[in-house]
Scaffold this motif. Structure first.
Motif, PDB file in Angstrom:
ATOM      1  N   ARG A  81       3.001  15.286  -7.210  1.00 55.59           N
ATOM      2  CA  ARG A  81       4.017  16.332  -7.108  1.00 55.59           C
ATOM      3  C   ARG A  81       4.437  16.818  -8.489  1.00 55.59           C
ATOM      4  NH1 ARG A  81       7.692  13.713  -2.237  1.00 55.59           N
ATOM      5  NH2 ARG A  81       6.406  14.536  -0.491  1.00 55.59           N
ATOM      6  N   GLU A  82       4.566  15.913  -9.453  1.00 55.17           N
ATOM      7  CA  GLU A  82       4.918  16.321 -10.819  1.00 55.17           C
ATOM      8  C   GLU A  82       3.825  17.200 -11.421  1.00 55.17           C
ATOM      9  OE1 GLU A  82       5.704  12.837 -13.070  1.00 55.17           O
ATOM     10  OE2 GLU A  82       7.564  12.319 -11.995  1.00 55.17           O
TER      11      GLU A  82
ATOM     12  N   GLU B 190       1.804  24.766 -11.319  1.00 56.99           N
ATOM     13  CA  GLU B 190       2.429  25.990 -10.812  1.00 56.99           C
ATOM     14  C   GLU B 190       3.233  26.694 -11.915  1.00 56.99           C
ATOM     15  OE1 GLU B 190       4.703  24.610  -7.518  1.00 56.99           O
ATOM     16  OE2 GLU B 190       3.023  24.758  -6.086  1.00 56.99           O
ATOM     17  N   LYS B 191       3.864  25.959 -12.775  1.00 58.50           N
ATOM     18  CA  LYS B 191       4.635  26.540 -13.882  1.00 58.50           C
ATOM     19  C   LYS B 191       3.716  27.245 -14.874  1.00 58.50           C
ATOM     20  CE  LYS B 191       7.958  25.263 -17.487  1.00 58.50           C
ATOM     21  NZ  LYS B 191       8.672  24.135 -18.122  1.00 58.50           N
TER      22      LYS B 191
ATOM     23  N   PHE C 198       0.839  -1.209   0.000  1.00 61.60           N
ATOM     24  CA  PHE C 198       0.000   0.000   0.000  1.00 61.60           C
ATOM     25  C   PHE C 198       0.869   1.252   0.000  1.00 61.60           C
ATOM     26  CE2 PHE C 198      -3.869  -2.187   2.123  1.00 61.60           C
ATOM     27  CZ  PHE C 198      -4.260  -2.680   0.892  1.00 61.60           C
ATOM     28  N   ILE C 199       1.885   1.265   0.825  1.00 57.52           N
ATOM     29  CA  ILE C 199       2.766   2.434   0.924  1.00 57.52           C
ATOM     30  C   ILE C 199       3.491   2.661  -0.395  1.00 57.52           C
ATOM     31  CG2 ILE C 199       4.854   3.303   2.038  1.00 57.52           C
ATOM     32  CD1 ILE C 199       3.875   1.990   4.615  1.00 57.52           C
ATOM     33  N   LYS C 200       3.917   1.590  -1.024  1.00 57.39           N
ATOM     34  CA  LYS C 200       4.614   1.713  -2.306  1.00 57.39           C
ATOM     35  C   LYS C 200       3.701   2.339  -3.354  1.00 57.39           C
ATOM     36  CE  LYS C 200       7.223  -1.016  -5.672  1.00 57.39           C
ATOM     37  NZ  LYS C 200       7.691  -2.385  -6.041  1.00 57.39           N
ATOM     38  N   GLU C 201       2.439   1.849  -3.365  1.00 61.28           N
ATOM     39  CA  GLU C 201       1.458   2.380  -4.312  1.00 61.28           C
ATOM     40  C   GLU C 201       1.165   3.844  -4.017  1.00 61.28           C
ATOM     41  OE1 GLU C 201      -2.989   1.189  -6.042  1.00 61.28           O
ATOM     42  OE2 GLU C 201      -1.986  -0.098  -4.579  1.00 61.28           O
ATOM     43  N   LEU C 202       1.004   4.229  -2.772  1.00 63.79           N
ATOM     44  CA  LEU C 202       0.749   5.610  -2.373  1.00 63.79           C
ATOM     45  C   LEU C 202       1.941   6.500  -2.713  1.00 63.79           C
ATOM     46  CD1 LEU C 202      -1.033   5.049   1.072  1.00 63.79           C
ATOM     47  CD2 LEU C 202      -2.038   6.094  -0.983  1.00 63.79           C
ATOM     48  N   GLN C 203       3.132   5.980  -2.532  1.00 67.48           N
ATOM     49  CA  GLN C 203       4.319   6.762  -2.859  1.00 67.48           C
ATOM     50  C   GLN C 203       4.393   7.048  -4.357  1.00 67.48           C
ATOM     51  OE1 GLN C 203       7.406   4.403  -1.108  1.00 67.48           O
ATOM     52  NE2 GLN C 203       7.453   5.631   0.796  1.00 67.48           N
ATOM     53  N   GLN C 204       3.947   6.075  -5.154  1.00 64.49           N
ATOM     54  CA  GLN C 204       3.918   6.290  -6.598  1.00 64.49           C
ATOM     55  C   GLN C 204       2.905   7.392  -6.954  1.00 64.49           C
ATOM     56  OE1 GLN C 204       3.102   2.436  -8.222  1.00 64.49           O
ATOM     57  NE2 GLN C 204       5.265   1.728  -8.075  1.00 64.49           N
TER      58      GLN C 204
END
Length: 547
Positions: free
Chosen positions: A286-287, A293-294, A274-280
């Motif tokens: 973030r990207e 923002e750009k 789950f953490i791995k999937e959430l981190q992805q």
């Protein structure tokens, strides 16, 4: 001349001057005898010749000639004395506790008789006068004893010769007249025989008691030995049981820990996924934020409008609001493990108990052989009478009263009417068989119903896999494994017949509450040959105690 007579006349052969046995004895005119050298020296030293004994004076010195008679007698006496001294020197002195001769001087020899009249004890030499002198032969001689004075009446100084039964004491011949009037008396010899008879009876009774005591001691030693052996067996059985139970606990504990660890690893892996999937997803978010923002900083109206449509449409994302890491509940795990332990314990303890019980009853193993006079005519017995199988061919056997004529059975030669006994039979490879015990008086001719009511206590296999106990009606048996060796145990007094799967150490079936009043014999039925499918023999096996 005898040694005793020589000793009695010893002074007759001594020179009064040197006090030694005469040497060349001479006689003076006055009739006295001296050694020639002794009297010569005596007179040489004196002016007058005077007899040393009677003091008679001689005017002239007498001419002294050797007295041949006295010389011969002195020589015989000297020789006899030397022999006696030599003999006595060879005789051992009286040992401590032995009666000593009262006459011996110097070394006291062992007395061989005591004289009640003389109140003295004598060795062989000094006893001779009592055997030769007429006036001494009437003395009463007995086996040598100490304290001869105790055999004399203290009051009348007479020998104790009577026994007063009234006062139960020994008395002399004067006592009945003066001190024991109207008492009952018997000679010591008569009372001696009576008391001796009582003592012999007492000795016999004591010997019997000694034998009984020795038997009791032996019985107790044997009992202690059996108790020690039983304790050793129980200790060994206990060590085996508790070692097995300890291993069982360790096994269940290891399984418990393994299960807990597997559950925990499963939970940790799910969380990591789950953490791995959430981190992805976080990385994508973030990207996109950076891109937005750009674009927000761009002052190019056309570029912002053209890019807005693509950047505003967010890529599909997973709804994490309902996603949870399921924390596995460990509550009750110990309780479940203990419950499993109890259940397994119960099963294992039962197995161990049966194993220990089998070891215990194997101590009552007996040697059993088959009796050919009882065998069904088709049966073949081995030379050692330990194996039996059906030949499928009728044999010409004498039709004696003991023989089965319809039932395919055979009995053992040995019978039992008390105690406990056990034997084992190999049934490996057979598709049908029956084993057990039967009364000596049970029916053997014609059709036989194998039931306790008919005097048969049996279990058996029929139709390859149908195990039954002949309880009348028969009882189907559900066995976990197919026995290859069956043990049969009987406790006559308890009325118990039990059957065991020896290899599995498991109880097959028990007849309880039986009432045995006749001799019991082991019973064997290999059943028919069935064209070779049941040709394997029943084999009476030597008992090897289960490990």
């Amino acid at each position: 001349m005898s040694a005793a007579s020589c000793l009695r006349s010893e002074d007759q052969f001594l020179c009064s001057i040197c006090l030694e046995v005469f040497t060349d004895p001479v006689s003076t005119p006055c009739g006295h005898n001296f050694c020639k050298s002794c009297i010569t020296k005596h007179w040489d030293s004196d002016v007058l010749c005077v007899c040393p004994l009677c003091k008679e004076r001689f005017c002239t010195r007498p001419e002294m000639k050797i007295n041949t008679f006295i010389s011969q007698m002195a020589a015989e006496f000297r020789q006899s004395t030397q022999k006696e001294a030599s003999r006595r020197s060879e005789e051992p002195a009286a040992k401590p506790g032995e009666v000593q001769c009262d006459v011996c001087t110097g070394t006291k020899l062992k007395a061989i008789k005591s004289c009640l009249k003389c109140e003295a004890s004598y060795c062989e030499t000094h006893l001779e006068p009592h055997l030769t002198a007429a006036r001494l032969r009437s003395h009463q001689l007995i086996h040598p004893v100490d304290n001869l004075e105790d055999r004399m009446c203290k009051k009348h100084n007479e020998t104790l010769k009577l026994f007063c039964r009234t006062d139960q004491t020994c008395v002399c011949l004067i006592c009945p007249v003066l001190d024991h009037k109207n008492h009952e008396f018997v000679p010591l010899e008569e009372e001696y025989e009576g008391k001796k008879s009582e003592l012999e009876k007492m000795v016999a009774e004591l010997q019997q008691k000694i034998q009984l005591t020795l038997l009791k001691i032996q019985e107790m030693k044997q009992s202690a030995k059996l108790s020690r052996e039983a304790a050793d067996r129980e200790r060994a059985d206990g060590d085996q049981v508790f070692t097995a139970l300890k291993q069982l606990v360790e096994k269940i504990q290891a399984n418990f820990r393994k299960t807990m660890e597997e559950k925990q690893r499963s939970t940790e892996k799910q969380t990591e996924d789950f953490i791995k999937e959430l981190q992805q997803e976080l990385s994508g978010q973030r990207e996109r934020t950076a891109d937005v923002e750009k674009l927000l900083l761009s002052e190019d109206h056309l570029h912002l409008l053209q890019s807005f449509s693509s950047i505003s449409s967010a890529p599909p994302t997973k709804d994490w609001t309902q996603v949870r890491v399921h924390q596995r509940s460990h509550e009750g795990s110990v309780v479940k493990a203990v419950a499993q332990l109890e259940e397994t314990f119960s099963k294992e303890v039962k197995k161990l108990q049966e194993k220990v019980e089998l070891r215990r009853i194997q101590q009552f193993a007996v040697d059993v052989t088959l009796d050919p006079d009882t065998a069904y005519p088709d049966l073949i017995l081995s030379d050692d009478e330990k194996q039996v199988y059906d030949s499928d061919v009728r044999k010409n056997r004498p039709d004696n009263p003991q023989r089965f004529d319809t039932c395919v059975g055979v009995l053992a030669k040995q019978s039992f009417s008390s105690g406990r006994f056990y034997f084992e039979v190999q049934v490996k490879g057979k598709t049908e068989w029956t084993l057990g015990v039967t009364r000596e008086t049970s029916k053997r001719k014609g059709d036989i119903t194998l039931s306790p009511q008919r005097g048969y206590w049996t279990v058996g296999l029929r139709n390859v896999d149908e195990y039954k106990a002949g309880a009348g009606p028969s009882v189907p048996l559900s066995l976990k494994s197919k026995p290859e060796k069956v043990g049969v145990f009987v406790d006559y007094e308890e009325g118990l017949v039990s059957f065991y799967d020896v290899d599995a150490a498991a109880l097959i079936f028990s007849f309880t509450g039986c009432s045995f009043t006749h001799k019991l014999l082991p019973y064997f039925c290999p059943w028919l040959h069935f064209n070779g499918t049941n040709s394997a023999p029943l084999i009476i096996s030597a008992v090897s105690h289960s490990a």
